[in-house]
Motif scaffolding. Structure first.
Motif, mmCIF file in Angstrom:
data_model
loop_
_atom_site.group_PDB
_atom_site.id
_atom_site.type_symbol
_atom_site.label_atom_id
_atom_site.label_comp_id
_atom_site.label_asym_id
_atom_site.label_seq_id
_atom_site.Cartn_x
_atom_site.Cartn_y
_atom_site.Cartn_z
ATOM 1 N N GLY A 272 7.719 4.517 1.958
ATOM 2 C CA GLY A 272 8.376 3.324 2.087
ATOM 3 C C GLY A 272 7.642 2.148 2.391
ATOM 4 O O GLY A 272 6.790 2.006 3.045
ATOM 5 N N GLY A 273 7.960 0.909 1.550
ATOM 6 C CA GLY A 273 7.475 -0.325 1.814
ATOM 7 C C GLY A 273 6.392 -0.562 0.537
ATOM 8 O O GLY A 273 6.121 -1.564 0.137
ATOM 9 N N CYS A 274 6.351 0.248 -0.106
ATOM 10 C CA CYS A 274 5.561 0.141 -1.761
ATOM 11 C C CYS A 274 6.780 0.256 -2.770
ATOM 12 O O CYS A 274 7.297 1.134 -2.818
ATOM 13 C CB CYS A 274 4.568 1.254 -1.871
ATOM 14 N N LEU A 275 6.782 -0.882 -3.699
ATOM 15 C CA LEU A 275 7.720 -0.977 -4.658
ATOM 16 C C LEU A 275 6.862 -0.744 -6.057
ATOM 17 O O LEU A 275 5.880 -1.293 -6.238
ATOM 18 C CB LEU A 275 8.218 -2.311 -4.762
ATOM 19 N N VAL A 276 7.448 0.042 -7.005
ATOM 20 C CA VAL A 276 6.826 0.163 -8.335
ATOM 21 C C VAL A 276 7.519 -0.428 -9.090
ATOM 22 O O VAL A 276 8.728 -0.590 -9.197
ATOM 23 C CB VAL A 276 6.985 1.929 -8.444
ATOM 24 N N ILE A 277 6.742 -1.325 -10.001
ATOM 25 C CA ILE A 277 7.579 -2.167 -10.885
ATOM 26 C C ILE A 277 6.937 -1.858 -12.421
ATOM 27 O O ILE A 277 5.817 -1.713 -12.534
ATOM 28 C CB ILE A 277 7.220 -3.817 -10.502
ATOM 29 N N ALA A 278 7.923 -2.114 -13.206
ATOM 30 C CA ALA A 278 7.331 -1.826 -14.676
ATOM 31 C C ALA A 278 7.719 -3.247 -15.315
ATOM 32 O O ALA A 278 8.823 -3.882 -15.201
ATOM 33 C CB ALA A 278 8.243 -0.886 -15.300
ATOM 34 N N TRP B 63 0.761 -1.216 0.153
ATOM 35 C CA TRP B 63 0.069 -0.186 0.109
ATOM 36 C C TRP B 63 1.009 1.248 0.035
ATOM 37 O O TRP B 63 1.991 1.160 0.571
ATOM 38 C CB TRP B 63 -0.760 -0.008 1.191
ATOM 39 N N ILE B 64 0.172 2.292 -0.481
ATOM 40 C CA ILE B 64 0.941 3.680 -0.345
ATOM 41 C C ILE B 64 0.884 4.198 0.763
ATOM 42 O O ILE B 64 0.181 3.985 1.669
ATOM 43 C CB ILE B 64 0.634 4.622 -1.589
ATOM 44 N N GLY B 65 1.882 5.130 1.018
ATOM 45 C CA GLY B 65 1.791 5.981 2.495
ATOM 46 C C GLY B 65 2.256 5.294 3.708
ATOM 47 O O GLY B 65 2.010 5.861 4.803
ATOM 48 N N LEU B 66 2.476 4.266 3.699
ATOM 49 C CA LEU B 66 2.755 3.352 4.933
ATOM 50 C C LEU B 66 3.766 4.073 6.005
ATOM 51 O O LEU B 66 3.519 4.123 7.098
ATOM 52 C CB LEU B 66 3.271 1.936 4.556
ATOM 53 N N GLN B 67 4.938 4.411 5.560
ATOM 54 C CA GLN B 67 5.786 4.909 6.427
ATOM 55 C C GLN B 67 5.456 6.341 6.882
ATOM 56 O O GLN B 67 5.590 6.429 8.133
ATOM 57 C CB GLN B 67 7.273 5.055 5.758
ATOM 58 N N GLY B 68 4.881 7.247 6.078
ATOM 59 C CA GLY B 68 4.454 8.417 6.447
ATOM 60 C C GLY B 68 3.372 8.224 7.475
ATOM 61 O O GLY B 68 3.316 9.039 8.339
#
Length: 334
Positions: A275-281, A169-174
Motif C-alpha cells: 500500500g502506498g505504491c501505485l502502478v501506472i501504465a 517504494w514497494i513494501g511500505l505498508q507491510g
C-alpha cells in the motif's frame, strides 16, 4: 483455505464466474485487477464504487497478529486508494461494523472517531452504515464502501508498448506492520532509528496525489499495490488486461528499511503488502515520472507492457517468469 486473499483460480471459478452483469449498465467492474465498478450516466462523468474489508486491531497502537493488523484509518485509506486508482475522486463512504460481544461502547466510539478523522483528512463524507454486535466474530470486522466521481481509467486502456511506472517504494505498508509486530526483536538487531522510521511508513500510504497527477498527464490505467505485494499488483494488472510484461527488477524502488526487516522476518519484499505504491501504465513514462517528481513524488519506470501473456522478470543476466500471486508475506510467522 489459508488466511489472506482467496486464490485466483478459486476467485475466477466460484466468485467472478457466478456474477451476472446487465449489459450496458456498467463501464467496468469486478475482475482480476479491477478494484472499482464504474457506472456511466447520461450526463457528464460517472460514479465509481469499491468495497474493502478488514479484521481490525482492537486498540490504537496494538501490534496485532497475522490476521488483524489494519486500523480503521488504514481500511478507509485503502478504499480511497482503490477509487483514486480507478481515476475517481473519493467523495463518501459507508461503514459496516461487526463487533464481538465483549466490545465496550468506548471501543465503538474510538473506532468511529478514527474513521471520522481519516475521512476528514481525505475530504470524504461518512454517508451511513451499520453496526452490529455478534458472537460470530472474535475481533472487530469492518467493511467500507467507497463512492467517488468521474472514474475514467480502465484496464481496457492498457496496450502493448506502454511504460510501467511505480510510485514511491514497494513494501511500505507491510514493512510498517512487521516493524511494529516484531519491534522488540528488531531493536536487538538494528538501530532504533531504522525501526522507528520503518514504523512510520504509514505516512506514505495515500496514492491520491500521484493518481491525480497521472490522470492529468494521461495515464492509460492505474492499480494500487496492496496485498500480494508488487508481484501481485503487476500480475493482476496484466491479467485483467490480457497483456504481458517485461520488468527490470533492478529498477523497482525499495527502501533499505524494507530490505533489512524482510531479511530478518524471512519475507520476500516483492510479495509484501505494498500500500502506498501505485502502478501506472502510460504512453510516455519519462513525462509522467518528471511530472510526479515535480510534485515531490518519487517515481520510476520499471518496464513495458507487451503483447501476449508472458510476464518476464529481468535481474541482470537472470531471466525468469512471474508466477500467479503468492500468499502475502504479512501472514507468515517467524
Amino acid at each position: 483455505m489459508e488466511t489472506g486473499k482467496v486464490p485466483e483460480n478459486v476467485l475466477k471459478r466460484s466468485v467472478l464466474g457466478r456474477m451476472k452483469v446487465k449489459s450496458g449498465e456498467r463501464q467496468s467492474g469486478a475482475g482480476i485487477g479491477n478494484d472499482c465498478a464504474i457506472f456511466p450516466f447520461s450526463g457528464e462523468g460517472a460514479v465509481a464504487c469499491c468495497v474493502q474489508e478488514a479484521v481490525l486491531s482492537r486498540r490504537k497502537g496494538e501490534r496485532g497478529d497475522a490476521g488483524a493488523f489494519m486500523t480503521m484509518a488504514d481500511l478507509i485509506q485503502k478504499c480511497a486508494n482503490n477509487l483514486a486508482a480507478g481515476g475517481a475522486r473519493p467523495e463518501s463512504a459507508m461503514i459496516a461494523l461487526l463487533l464481538p460481544e465483549d466490545t465496550q461502547e468506548k471501543e465503538i466510539r474510538e473506532l468511529m472517531e478514527e474513521g471520522a478523522e481519516k475521512c476528514g483528512e481525505l475530504s470524504i463524507e461518512i454517508a451511513g452504515g451499520q453496526t452490529r454486535i455478534t458472537a460470530s466474530v472474535k475481533r472487530p470486522v469492518a467493511v467500507v464502501t467507497g463512492i467517488g466521481k468521474t472514474g475514467r481509467c480502465s484496464h481496457k486502456e492498457i496496450v502493448p508498448g506502454q511504460d510501467v511506472i511505480l510510485t514511491k517504494w514497494i513494501g511500505l505498508q507491510g514493512t510498517a506492520v512487521l516493524a511494529r509486530r516484531y519491534e522488540d526483536e528488531l531493536l536487538q538487531r538494528y538501530p532504533a532509528y531504522l525501526v522507528k522510521e520503518a514504523q512510520r511508513f504509514d505516512v506514505f500510504l495515500s496514492v491520491l496525489p500521484e493518481a491525480e497527477a497521472a490522470v492529468r498527464v494521461g495515464a492509460g490505467a492505474m492499480h494500487d499495490a496492496s496485498e500480494g505485494g508488487i508481484f501481485g499488483a503487476l500480475w493482476e494488472m496484466a491479467e485483467g488486461a490480457g497483456v504481458g510484461l517485461q520488468i527490470d527488477m533492478r529498477k523497482i524502488p525499495l527502501r533499505q528499511e524494507t530490505v533489512e526487516i524482510c531479511e530478518y522476518c524471512n519475507v520476500n519484499p516483492y510479495e509484501l503488502m505494498s500500500g502506498g505504491c501505485l502502478v501506472i501504465a502510460t504512453e510516455d513514462g519519462s513525462r509522467l515520472v518528471q511530472a510526479l517528481e515535480a510534485e515531490g513524488i518519487p517515481a520510476a519506470a520499471v518496464g513495458k507492457i507487451t503483447a501476449g501473456k508472458a510476464r518476464v522478470l529481468h535481474n541482470g543476466e537472470e531471466i525468469r517468469y512471474m508466477n500467479r500471486p503468492e500468499r502475502d508475506g504479512i501472514y507468515l510467522r517467524r
